[in-house]
Design a protein around this motif. Sequence first.
Motif: not given
Length: 182
Positions: A43-47, A51-54, A145-153
């Motif tokens: 239940g804990v995911f790799n970011i 991202e690949k699954e959207g 910002d999903r568009e700019e960088c999915y893996t960063k807050f």
Amino acid sequence: MAAEVQDQPASLSKIDSAIDDTSPASPSDVKPKHRRSSSTVSGVFNINDLEKEGVELKIAPDTQKLNWKVNTSPSTIDDKEVLNKLLTTPPIKRIDLATPLGLVLTARNNKGVTIKDACDVIYKQFKKKADDELEAPYLAGFEWDREECYTKFIIHQKKTGDVSSGGSSKKSKKAKGGEEES
């Protein structure tokens, strides 16, 4: 006697050292070869997989109400229960946090990154900074910002805390002023 000695080596030659009698019968009982099977939590995911699954991430809104000064320990936060909440839904193992100055910090937790994990990483970076060195010392929350960088807050900060902390600092200034006059 010689016949008995010859029989024993014959029986030993049938034993294969690659086969262990104590091994489990079925392949499903065999333990995985790698060491870190215990660190994987369901239940804990790799970011990167998300991202690949959207998958759409949701940041806990509680981060905006912390009223926390980034150069003080997260243990000073009034609401201790908020610290144990997961930072995102669905839970992730790791997230990069970008400061306003462009520095990227990484919060990690194999059981799911919590608000405390994120605060600890931020505090570690800012703990040696004096209040007057920080332009905006209070955490305002995180932006994704999903568009700019999915893996960063993106870490957002503000100049002042809530009214309650502002009032207490005014009282302490008055008390200090009174002591100087005496």
